[in-house]
Write an enzyme that holds these catalytic residues in place. Structure first.
Site, mmCIF file in Angstrom:
data_model
loop_
_atom_site.group_PDB
_atom_site.id
_atom_site.type_symbol
_atom_site.label_atom_id
_atom_site.label_comp_id
_atom_site.label_asym_id
_atom_site.label_seq_id
_atom_site.Cartn_x
_atom_site.Cartn_y
_atom_site.Cartn_z
ATOM 1 N N GLU A 1 43.102 42.122 37.826
ATOM 2 C CA GLU A 1 42.696 42.759 36.562
ATOM 3 C C GLU A 1 42.382 44.232 36.798
ATOM 4 O OE1 GLU A 1 40.759 39.342 33.806
ATOM 5 O OE2 GLU A 1 39.415 40.254 35.227
ATOM 6 N N GLY B 1 40.315 40.769 28.383
ATOM 7 C CA GLY B 1 38.992 40.352 27.936
ATOM 8 C C GLY B 1 37.926 40.990 28.812
ATOM 9 N N GLY C 1 41.691 35.116 30.670
ATOM 10 C CA GLY C 1 40.578 34.550 29.913
ATOM 11 C C GLY C 1 41.061 33.875 28.644
#
Ligand SMILES: O=C(CO)[C@H](O)[C@H](O)COP(=O)(O)O
Length: 274
Positions: A116, A95, A41
């Site tokens: 992630e 993020g 991000g």
């Protein structure tokens, strides 16, 4: 004068993100780090900026959560690694799209979902960095684009009606931006479905139901994974939520005002990102 990044003035939101990242790195950089995860991000670039000021950073292995963070690690001159070689991750900075009061969160707005989740899961501490627009009481309060769900391409048509049966309002296959005909394809060759469930009162329950659907690779609801979240505000304060309940606001005077920001960054010898 506003703080500048490579000669470009930073907007108040970018300054807020940057302050949250610097604070998060300063408070969570391990004494003897070996492996650190780097999320995806626009916010995590300020994490890397701050990491570059830390002693011994050249000996640390950095695990990316997608193509973008891989590029960020490489162009910053940091050591790149893979999770299959380095599964013991000290801390991951990432993020988020929204974080609630119990530190459950929605991620995957940038379609880097599976990696992630993997790096965040492997990390002893998952530290979230964001601006204050992501800080909510309940998931679905501010983030209206829905829960991102990474799915196997051949399963997406069968998953859509099953999501509706679970209460999703008009789930949609995420389409590519201009320049890409057809759907977004993730770093792992999968599709993303965005499914809004309104206010999510029971994120864990919803996560489990979606995860069980055949063809779902990963769900953008991160439950009981986050150690701490740092939210920068445009007034220069940083709100901190921690899993140990030590929630507090670091006031602007301790972080920085707009005019003090340049001096603080200069003092830190931050290496500007290319
Ligand atoms: O989950 C993500 C990517 O899949 C991002 O971390 C999330 O969308 C936040 O991005 P940004 O820092 O640009 O607001």
């Amino acid at each position: 004068m506003e703080p500048k990044e490579n000669g470009i003035e930073l907007s108040p939101v970018e300054m807020a993100k940057r302050m949250a990242c610097h604070m998060a790195v300063d408070e969570n950089y391990p004494k003897h780090p070996k492996v650190i995860g780097i999320g995806s991000g626009s916010t995590v670039i300020y994490v890397v900026e701050r990491l570059l000021t830390k002693p011994g950073v050249e000996n640390v292995v950095f695990l990316p959560t997608g193509f973008q963070s891989k590029e960020l690690i490489v162009t910053s001159g940091l050591r790149l690694g893979d999770p299959d070689c380095y599964p013991d991750v000290d801390v991951c900075f990432d993020g988020a799209d929204e974080v609630d009061d119990s530190l459950q969160c929605i991620k995957g707005g940038g379609a880097c979902l599976f990696q992630e989740k993997l790096i965040g899961f492997l990390a002893k501490r998952l530290v979230i960095v964001a601006d204050s627009r992501k800080n909510s009481h309940m998931l679905g309060e501010y983030w209206k684009k829905g829960v991102p769900i990474e799915v196997m391409p051949m399963a997406y048509t069968s998953i859509l009606p099953q999501l509706v049966a679970l209460g999703a309002l008009d789930p949609k296959l995420r389409m590519g931006a201009p320049g890409k005909a057809g759907p977004v394809v993730t770093d792992n060759g999968n599709f993303i479905i965005d499914a809004s469930f309104g206010l999510i009162k029971n994120p864990e329950g919803l996560f489990e139901k979606i995860k069980l659907l055949v063809g779902v690779v990963e769900v953008g609801i991160f439950c009981n994974m986050i150690s701490a979240a740092y939210f920068g505000s445009q007034d220069g304060s940083v709100t901190v939520k921690k899993s140990n309940g030590d929630n507090h606001i670091i006031p602007p005077k301790i972080t920085a005002t707009a005019t003090e920001f340049d001096a603080i960054v200069a003092e830190s010898n931050a290496t500007p990102l290319k």
